[in-house]
Write a protein that holds these residues in place. Structure first.
Motif, PDB file in Angstrom:
ATOM      1  N   MET A   1       0.852  -1.192   0.000  1.00 13.00           N
ATOM      2  CA  MET A   1       0.000   0.000   0.000  1.00 13.00           C
ATOM      3  C   MET A   1       0.894   1.250   0.000  1.00 13.00           C
ATOM      4  O   MET A   1       1.776   1.380   0.845  1.00 13.00           O
ATOM      5  CB  MET A   1      -0.915  -0.013   1.241  1.00 13.00           C
ATOM      6  N   ASN A   2       0.655   2.159  -0.951  1.00 13.83           N
ATOM      7  CA  ASN A   2       1.525   3.336  -1.050  1.00 13.83           C
ATOM      8  C   ASN A   2       1.134   4.406  -0.043  1.00 13.83           C
ATOM      9  O   ASN A   2       0.089   4.336   0.623  1.00 13.83           O
ATOM     10  CB  ASN A   2       1.517   3.900  -2.474  1.00 13.83           C
ATOM     11  N   LYS A   3       1.981   5.430   0.035  1.00 13.79           N
ATOM     12  CA  LYS A   3       1.820   6.472   1.054  1.00 13.79           C
ATOM     13  C   LYS A   3       0.538   7.279   0.839  1.00 13.79           C
ATOM     14  O   LYS A   3      -0.132   7.668   1.795  1.00 13.79           O
ATOM     15  CB  LYS A   3       3.042   7.380   1.039  1.00 13.79           C
ATOM     16  N   LYS A   4       0.191   7.562  -0.421  1.00 19.24           N
ATOM     17  CA  LYS A   4      -1.007   8.360  -0.683  1.00 19.24           C
ATOM     18  C   LYS A   4      -2.269   7.637  -0.221  1.00 19.24           C
ATOM     19  O   LYS A   4      -3.180   8.255   0.331  1.00 19.24           O
ATOM     20  CB  LYS A   4      -1.095   8.673  -2.188  1.00 19.24           C
ATOM     21  N   THR A   5      -2.321   6.331  -0.424  1.00 21.20           N
ATOM     22  CA  THR A   5      -3.486   5.550   0.017  1.00 21.20           C
ATOM     23  C   THR A   5      -3.582   5.554   1.540  1.00 21.20           C
ATOM     24  O   THR A   5      -4.682   5.685   2.106  1.00 21.20           O
ATOM     25  CB  THR A   5      -3.369   4.102  -0.498  1.00 21.20           C
ATOM     26  N   LEU A   6      -2.440   5.425   2.210  1.00 23.95           N
ATOM     27  CA  LEU A   6      -2.428   5.452   3.676  1.00 23.95           C
ATOM     28  C   LEU A   6      -2.925   6.789   4.223  1.00 23.95           C
ATOM     29  O   LEU A   6      -3.666   6.832   5.221  1.00 23.95           O
ATOM     30  CB  LEU A   6      -1.015   5.178   4.191  1.00 23.95           C
ATOM     31  N   ILE A   7      -2.546   7.884   3.589  1.00 22.96           N
ATOM     32  CA  ILE A   7      -2.991   9.211   4.030  1.00 22.96           C
ATOM     33  C   ILE A   7      -4.500   9.359   3.861  1.00 22.96           C
ATOM     34  O   ILE A   7      -5.191   9.898   4.733  1.00 22.96           O
ATOM     35  CB  ILE A   7      -2.237  10.313   3.245  1.00 22.96           C
ATOM     36  N   ILE A   8      -5.024   8.873   2.727  1.00 20.29           N
ATOM     37  CA  ILE A   8      -6.475   8.928   2.497  1.00 20.29           C
ATOM     38  C   ILE A   8      -7.208   8.120   3.565  1.00 20.29           C
ATOM     39  O   ILE A   8      -8.213   8.568   4.135  1.00 20.29           O
ATOM     40  CB  ILE A   8      -6.810   8.406   1.084  1.00 20.29           C
ATOM     41  N   LEU A   9      -6.709   6.912   3.853  1.00 16.26           N
ATOM     42  CA  LEU A   9      -7.323   6.073   4.895  1.00 16.26           C
ATOM     43  C   LEU A   9      -7.224   6.745   6.269  1.00 16.26           C
ATOM     44  O   LEU A   9      -8.160   6.672   7.076  1.00 16.26           O
ATOM     45  CB  LEU A   9      -6.638   4.702   4.925  1.00 16.26           C
ATOM     46  N   TYR A  10      -6.098   7.409   6.522  1.00 16.24           N
ATOM     47  CA  TYR A  10      -5.884   8.081   7.811  1.00 16.24           C
ATOM     48  C   TYR A  10      -6.935   9.167   8.025  1.00 16.24           C
ATOM     49  O   TYR A  10      -7.592   9.226   9.081  1.00 16.24           O
ATOM     50  CB  TYR A  10      -4.477   8.671   7.846  1.00 16.24           C
ATOM     51  N   PHE A  11      -7.103  10.054   7.034  1.00 22.95           N
ATOM     52  CA  PHE A  11      -8.060  11.146   7.191  1.00 22.95           C
ATOM     53  C   PHE A  11      -9.506  10.650   7.172  1.00 22.95           C
ATOM     54  O   PHE A  11     -10.369  11.215   7.850  1.00 22.95           O
ATOM     55  CB  PHE A  11      -7.845  12.189   6.084  1.00 22.95           C
ATOM     56  N   THR A  12      -9.777   9.587   6.396  1.00 28.26           N
ATOM     57  CA  THR A  12     -11.131   9.001   6.395  1.00 28.26           C
ATOM     58  C   THR A  12     -11.466   8.430   7.769  1.00 28.26           C
ATOM     59  O   THR A  12     -12.566   8.639   8.304  1.00 28.26           O
ATOM     60  CB  THR A  12     -11.231   7.900   5.320  1.00 28.26           C
ATOM     61  N   SER A  13     -10.494   7.720   8.341  1.00 29.83           N
ATOM     62  CA  SER A  13     -10.691   7.152   9.684  1.00 29.83           C
ATOM     63  C   SER A  13     -10.848   8.249  10.733  1.00 29.83           C
ATOM     64  O   SER A  13     -11.697   8.169  11.630  1.00 29.83           O
ATOM     65  CB  SER A  13      -9.504   6.257  10.057  1.00 29.83           C
ATOM     66  N   LEU A  14     -10.026   9.305  10.619  1.00 25.88           N
ATOM     67  CA  LEU A  14     -10.100  10.422  11.566  1.00 25.88           C
ATOM     68  C   LEU A  14     -11.445  11.119  11.480  1.00 25.88           C
ATOM     69  O   LEU A  14     -12.049  11.467  12.516  1.00 25.88           O
ATOM     70  CB  LEU A  14      -8.971  11.411  11.262  1.00 25.88           C
ATOM     71  N   LEU A  15     -11.945  11.308  10.262  1.00 26.52           N
ATOM     72  CA  LEU A  15     -13.254  11.923  10.076  1.00 26.52           C
ATOM     73  C   LEU A  15     -14.358  11.037  10.650  1.00 26.52           C
ATOM     74  O   LEU A  15     -15.290  11.520  11.326  1.00 26.52           O
ATOM     75  CB  LEU A  15     -13.507  12.173   8.584  1.00 26.52           C
ATOM     76  N   THR A  16     -14.238   9.729  10.432  1.00 27.72           N
ATOM     77  CA  THR A  16     -15.267   8.786  10.935  1.00 27.72           C
ATOM     78  C   THR A  16     -15.271   8.741  12.466  1.00 27.72           C
ATOM     79  O   THR A  16     -16.331   8.905  13.104  1.00 27.72           O
ATOM     80  CB  THR A  16     -14.992   7.376  10.375  1.00 27.72           C
ATOM     81  N   PHE A  17     -14.096   8.527  13.066  1.00 22.84           N
ATOM     82  CA  PHE A  17     -14.022   8.452  14.536  1.00 22.84           C
ATOM     83  C   PHE A  17     -14.399   9.784  15.187  1.00 22.84           C
ATOM     84  O   PHE A  17     -15.051   9.818  16.226  1.00 22.84           O
ATOM     85  CB  PHE A  17     -12.610   8.034  14.971  1.00 22.84           C
ATOM     86  N   GLY A  18     -13.982  10.889  14.560  1.00 26.73           N
ATOM     87  CA  GLY A  18     -14.325  12.206  15.098  1.00 26.73           C
ATOM     88  C   GLY A  18     -15.821  12.429  15.104  1.00 26.73           C
ATOM     89  O   GLY A  18     -16.393  12.930  16.096  1.00 26.73           O
ATOM     90  N   THR A  19     -16.469  12.064  14.013  1.00 22.80           N
ATOM     91  CA  THR A  19     -17.919  12.241  13.902  1.00 22.80           C
ATOM     92  C   THR A  19     -18.660  11.391  14.942  1.00 22.80           C
ATOM     93  O   THR A  19     -19.557  11.879  15.639  1.00 22.80           O
ATOM     94  CB  THR A  19     -18.379  11.853  12.484  1.00 22.80           C
ATOM     95  N   VAL A  20     -18.271  10.129  15.041  1.00 23.02           N
ATOM     96  CA  VAL A  20     -18.911   9.228  16.019  1.00 23.02           C
ATOM     97  C   VAL A  20     -18.679   9.735  17.440  1.00 23.02           C
ATOM     98  O   VAL A  20     -19.597   9.728  18.286  1.00 23.02           O
ATOM     99  CB  VAL A  20     -18.357   7.791  15.857  1.00 23.02           C
ATOM    100  N   GLY A  21     -17.479  10.199  17.735  1.00 28.74           N
ATOM    101  CA  GLY A  21     -17.166  10.704  19.075  1.00 28.74           C
ATOM    102  C   GLY A  21     -18.023  11.892  19.446  1.00 28.74           C
ATOM    103  O   GLY A  21     -18.574  11.960  20.556  1.00 28.74           O
ATOM    104  N   PHE A  22     -18.125  12.881  18.564  1.00 26.67           N
ATOM    105  CA  PHE A  22     -18.947  14.068  18.854  1.00 26.67           C
ATOM    106  C   PHE A  22     -20.424  13.687  18.983  1.00 26.67           C
ATOM    107  O   PHE A  22     -21.147  14.250  19.811  1.00 26.67           O
ATOM    108  CB  PHE A  22     -18.778  15.129  17.747  1.00 26.67           C
ATOM    109  N   TYR A  23     -20.858  12.731  18.175  1.00 27.81           N
ATOM    110  CA  TYR A  23     -22.269  12.317  18.238  1.00 27.81           C
ATOM    111  C   TYR A  23     -22.584  11.660  19.571  1.00 27.81           C
ATOM    112  O   TYR A  23     -23.638  11.926  20.192  1.00 27.81           O
ATOM    113  CB  TYR A  23     -22.556  11.344  17.088  1.00 27.81           C
ATOM    114  N   LEU A  24     -21.668  10.799  20.061  1.00 28.22           N
ATOM    115  CA  LEU A  24     -21.910  10.105  21.333  1.00 28.22           C
ATOM    116  C   LEU A  24     -21.734  11.031  22.527  1.00 28.22           C
ATOM    117  O   LEU A  24     -22.492  10.935  23.513  1.00 28.22           O
ATOM    118  CB  LEU A  24     -20.958   8.910  21.449  1.00 28.22           C
ATOM    119  N   LEU A  25     -20.739  11.939  22.449  1.00 30.14           N
ATOM    120  CA  LEU A  25     -20.468  12.828  23.587  1.00 30.14           C
ATOM    121  C   LEU A  25     -21.394  14.037  23.622  1.00 30.14           C
ATOM    122  O   LEU A  25     -21.539  14.681  24.669  1.00 30.14           O
ATOM    123  CB  LEU A  25     -19.011  13.319  23.529  1.00 30.14           C
TER     124      LEU A  25
END
Length: 329
Positions: A1-25
């Motif tokens: 897996m190349n670096k660009k794909t990892l960065i996309i996955l990183y920000f997608t995961s951050l957006l997903t976890f951030g959204t779920v966290g704010f929704y629950l809290l």
């Protein structure tokens, strides 16, 4: 897996976890849209303010999102920078590879005012050439115009080798100083003894030195320009003049002049064969420009000359000078 794909996955995961966290809290007052919006403005650090008042837990969550977001942004910027550097290196390598395949091309040492004019002329004639230039801004400008360029010092043998001087048909040495032109001329003549070298000089006293160093022809732009202006000033009929140089015949001294027949009544209504221009001056009329704008290339002997015509004459410089001597002042 190349670096660009990892960065996309990183920000997608951050957006997903951030959204779920704010929704629950956030409790019952936070919708999914509110949570996504809050995550995005937290990651981007735009500072629009909270959608709803944040609890202490939500504030801690926002701090974590910012820390991870800024870290990811730094990695993203560094990745883009690395990609840009790799792209530039790829383009440079591709150019070097293309230059290495050149044969019977021309080399221009220096991209000053003279070098730029020479490069433009060669490009318009669709001839292969390479420019050697060490100024970073000029190198970018040259490459942006689609020209081959070797970034380096023309006095360096490594740079001359990169420009494939040993395979070149001719070289124009137009650096800033006569000393540099002299050194480069000597280096090139050593690399390729059969090379046609056209060198520029600023001082007339340096002309013999450049010839002894191996230059086939030496041009002083100030002297040449001054002579040309003086000639046009004293003989207004001379509208343009071009020296004809040959890489294989360095001793050939031809000129192509554009001369008006205005006030030369001896040629009014005379046939070309009867003008005796070729017989008396050993020069050829290779073209005629009528006052209507019509151009006649390689005119027939029965072509009629008029004082409203402009003729294109080609011949040796000494013979052309004899013809210019009869032009009215």
């Amino acid at each position: 897996m190349n670096k660009k794909t990892l960065i996309i996955l990183y920000f997608t995961s951050l957006l997903t976890f951030g959204t779920v966290g704010f929704y629950l809290l956030g409790g019952d007052t936070w919708s999914w849209i509110d949570s996504i919006y809050m995550t995005v403005i937290t990651l981007s650090t735009v500072g629009y303010g909270e959608v709803h008042p944040l609890s202490d837990a939500a504030k801690i969550w926002a701090i974590l999102i910012i820390i991870f977001g800024v870290t990811g942004l730094g990695v993203l910027i560094r990745t883009f920078r690395e990609e840009f550097i790799q792209l530039e290196q790829y383009r440079k390598n591709k150019m070097i590879k293309n230059i290495s395949k050149l044969k019977n091309h021309f080399v221009i040492c220096g991209y000053g005012r003279m070098g730029a004019v020479i490069a433009k002329e060669l490009q318009e004639k669709e001839l292969d050439f390479v420019i050697i230039e060490m100024n970073d801004k000029k190198v970018e400008k040259i490459r942006s115009k689609g020209m081959f360029c070797v970034h380096g010092d023309a006095t360096s043998e490594e740079t001359l080798s990169a420009a494939r001087v040993e395979n070149a048909a001719g070289v124009a040495v137009v650096l800033d100083t006569d000393q540099d032109n002299l050194f480069v001329t000597m280096s090139m003549k050593t690399t390729n003894p059969e090379l046609f070298i056209l060198s520029r000089c600023s001082l007339e006293d340096n002309k013999p030195k450049l010839i002894r160093a191996g230059a086939s022809k030496v041009v002083n732009p100030y002297t040449a320009g001054g002579h040309r202006m003086a000639e046009i000033l004293s003989k207004p009929q001379v509208e343009d003049s071009i020296s004809v140089l040959s890489p294989k015949h360095a001793k050939m001294n031809l000129t192509l002049d554009e001369i008006s027949l205005k006030n030369m009544v001896k040629y009014e209504g005379v046939l070309l064969r009867d003008s005796k221009i070729r017989e008396e001056y050993d020069i050829m009329i290779v073209g005629i420009i009528k006052n209507t704008g019509e151009s006649i290339i390689n005119p027939e002997p029965d072509t009629v000359l008029n004082t409203t015509d402009t003729v294109l004459l080609m011949g040796e410089v000494k013979n052309m000078d004899r013809f210019k001597a009869i032009l009215p002042s």
